[in-house]
Design an enzyme around this catalytic site. Structure first.
Site, PDB file in Angstrom:
ATOM      1  N   VAL A  87       9.919 153.481 -28.801  1.00 42.77           N
ATOM      2  CA  VAL A  87      10.004 154.926 -29.008  1.00 42.77           C
ATOM      3  C   VAL A  87      11.449 155.270 -29.353  1.00 42.77           C
ATOM      4  O   VAL A  87      12.366 154.947 -28.601  1.00 42.77           O
ATOM      5  CB  VAL A  87       9.572 155.699 -27.739  1.00 42.77           C
ATOM      6  N   ALA A 100      16.590 155.272 -27.517  1.00 44.79           N
ATOM      7  CA  ALA A 100      15.285 154.657 -27.769  1.00 44.79           C
ATOM      8  C   ALA A 100      14.908 153.812 -26.560  1.00 44.79           C
ATOM      9  O   ALA A 100      15.728 153.586 -25.666  1.00 44.79           O
ATOM     10  CB  ALA A 100      15.341 153.775 -29.015  1.00 44.79           C
ATOM     11  N   LYS A 101      13.684 153.374 -26.513  1.00 40.08           N
ATOM     12  CA  LYS A 101      13.271 152.421 -25.488  1.00 40.08           C
ATOM     13  C   LYS A 101      12.063 151.655 -25.998  1.00 40.08           C
ATOM     14  O   LYS A 101      11.258 152.198 -26.756  1.00 40.08           O
ATOM     15  CB  LYS A 101      12.878 153.162 -24.192  1.00 40.08           C
ATOM     16  N   GLY A 102      11.956 150.424 -25.546  1.00 38.05           N
ATOM     17  CA  GLY A 102      10.797 149.631 -25.900  1.00 38.05           C
ATOM     18  C   GLY A 102      10.120 149.130 -24.645  1.00 38.05           C
ATOM     19  O   GLY A 102      10.715 149.106 -23.562  1.00 38.05           O
TER      20      GLY A 102
END
Ligand code: GLU
Length: 424
Positions: free
Chosen positions: A66, A111-113
């Site tokens: 995201v 962001a992050k995953g």
């Protein structure tokens, strides 16, 4: 926009994030355009990743990335491997990265995953296949000038090394170490990166104790979580004279009023993989650890451990949030009413992304700093951010959490405004 406000939050991390966002937006008098853009992510990528497991079965894993905002620069944030990973969690974590980079003045968005999986039940070969396939799925998203991953819960420098290797393969075998941070030293990692988040927790904690007029050597501390954040935070706080009386990991906790010997505990975890079976104290649960009679509490494990159900029972005078989102928004007012000071996650745990930034800069310059240089730069950067947040809290007579959101969101909203009307 009133109808979009979350008044009564449940323990959903995205709603917790939004509840604080609206509060800060009101304090900042944020315009409608910025509210609309910043209250949702810019882009969401979801991949269903088939992996052949060691026993020949095929499993399909759900992987996310995201990108919440790129207003301040390429998006930055870790990748989490955990069974409870879901879209709302990754969305919240991505937005927290945006505010975090804003608070500490990094030229990054957020962001992050995440991949929904249980890394502790997977072999190294399975993890490598999953990581490489996730990198292929996100190959167009990742990039040193677009989106730069890093470790988070369940991932580590080895996972980052696999990502660089796969990414380089996909990009003409060029040397592109700056595509991820938190790499092993031999692959372009930075000295000081592994301890950086715990060091920031210690540093912001000490700055706050001094503002509260408390002496470190008079304070006891309980640390929840003994991974990359909690173990270093506990060790460094003990070096500064605080007495660590309780620690825990996912198997449970340990309490010893005389103080737990940090060196021994860390050695035990290195040898056994967890605190399970370590005997330097009485067994307690993770829940009991939170309400111990200590001066300082460091939640450094998962989200939503401090909620409306237990906040009233917390006895610590100071909470330093090593984890992302350990306090549900519903608990904020309860802690404030009790006069408990909270150093919020987006400030307290920003030491990690600060040193990630130094790693990225070093990769791009091809010049590497000593550990002392890294630590002193990181200490200065987090101290400047702390002072800005502290002063903002004083000026507006608000909590450090609200002040950190105000500082972070203000920086992002200013950049958004400067991009102009056609930002996308
Ligand atoms: N996962 C860490 C965090 O939540 C580090 C992110 C990074 O270094 O990009 O802050």
């Amino acid at each position: 926009m009133q109808e979009l406000k979350v008044q009564e939050t449940v323990a959903n991390p995205y709603e917790s994030m939004l509840a604080r966002f609206w509060q800060a937006a009101d304090i900042l008098n944020l315009n409608d355009r910025a509210r609309r853009i910043l209250s949702v992510p810019e882009r969401i990528f979801i991949a269903y990743i088939p992996i052949v497991m060691d026993d020949g079965r095929t499993e399909v894993f759900e992987g996310y990335r995201v990108v919440h905002s790129r207003a301040l620069g390429p998006s930055k944030g870790g990748i989490r491997y955990a069974p409870q990973v879901d879209l709302d969690e990754v969305k919240a974590l991505a937005a927290w990265m945006t505010w975090k980079c804003g608070v500490v003045s990094l030229p990054y968005g957020g962001a992050k995953g995440g991949i929904k999986c249980e890394p502790y039940n997977m072999s190294a070969a399975e993890l490598e296949r999953l990581t490489r396939a996730y990198t292929v799925a996100m190959a167009e998203v990742f990039g040193p000038d677009t989106d730069i991953p890093a470790p988070d819960m369940g991932t580590n420098p080895q996972v980052m090394a696999w990502i660089v290797d796969e990414y380089q393969k996909l990009n003409g075998k060029k040397f592109i170490p700056a595509v991820v941070t938190g790499k092993p030293l031999e692959m372009g990692g930075s000295l000081g990166r592994v301890a950086a988040t715990g060091r920031g927790v210690m540093h912001t904690g000490l700055l706050t104790l001094s503002k509260m007029g408390l002496k470190p050597s008079d304070c006891t501390v309980a640390v929840q979580g003994f991974g990359n954040v909690g173990s270093y935070a506990a060790e460094l706080l003990s070096h500064k004279g605080l007495k660590v009386v309780a620690i825990s990991d996912r198997f449970g906790g340990l309490y010893n009023e005389k103080g737990i010997r940090m060196g021994d505990a860390i050695k035990y975890v290195k040898e056994h993989g967890s605190l399970e079976g370590y005997k330097d104290g009485d067994k307690i649960t993770n829940e009991e650890l939170l309400t111990l009679n200590v001066d300082v509490l460091v939640p450094a494990a998962v989200e939503n451990v401090i909620t409306a159900a237990n906040a009233a029972n917390i006895k610590a005078k100071l909470i330093i949030e090593g984890a992302n989102g350990p306090t549900a928004a519903e608990a904020d007012a309860i802690l404030e009413d009790k006069g408990i000071v909270v150093v919020p996650d987006i400030l307290a745990n920003a030491g990690g992304v600060i040193v990630s930034y130094f790693e990225w800069v070093q990769n791009r310059r091809g010049h590497y700093y000593t550990e002392e240089e890294v630590n002193s730069r990181a200490d200065n950067q987090i101290e400047r951010a702390f002072m800005e947040v502290y002063d903002t809290a004083q000026i507006h007579k608000i909590s450090l959490r609200k002040a950190a959101y105000v500082v972070g969101i203000r920086r992002v909203a200013t950049a958004l405004q400067l991009h102009g009307k056609y930002y996308s």
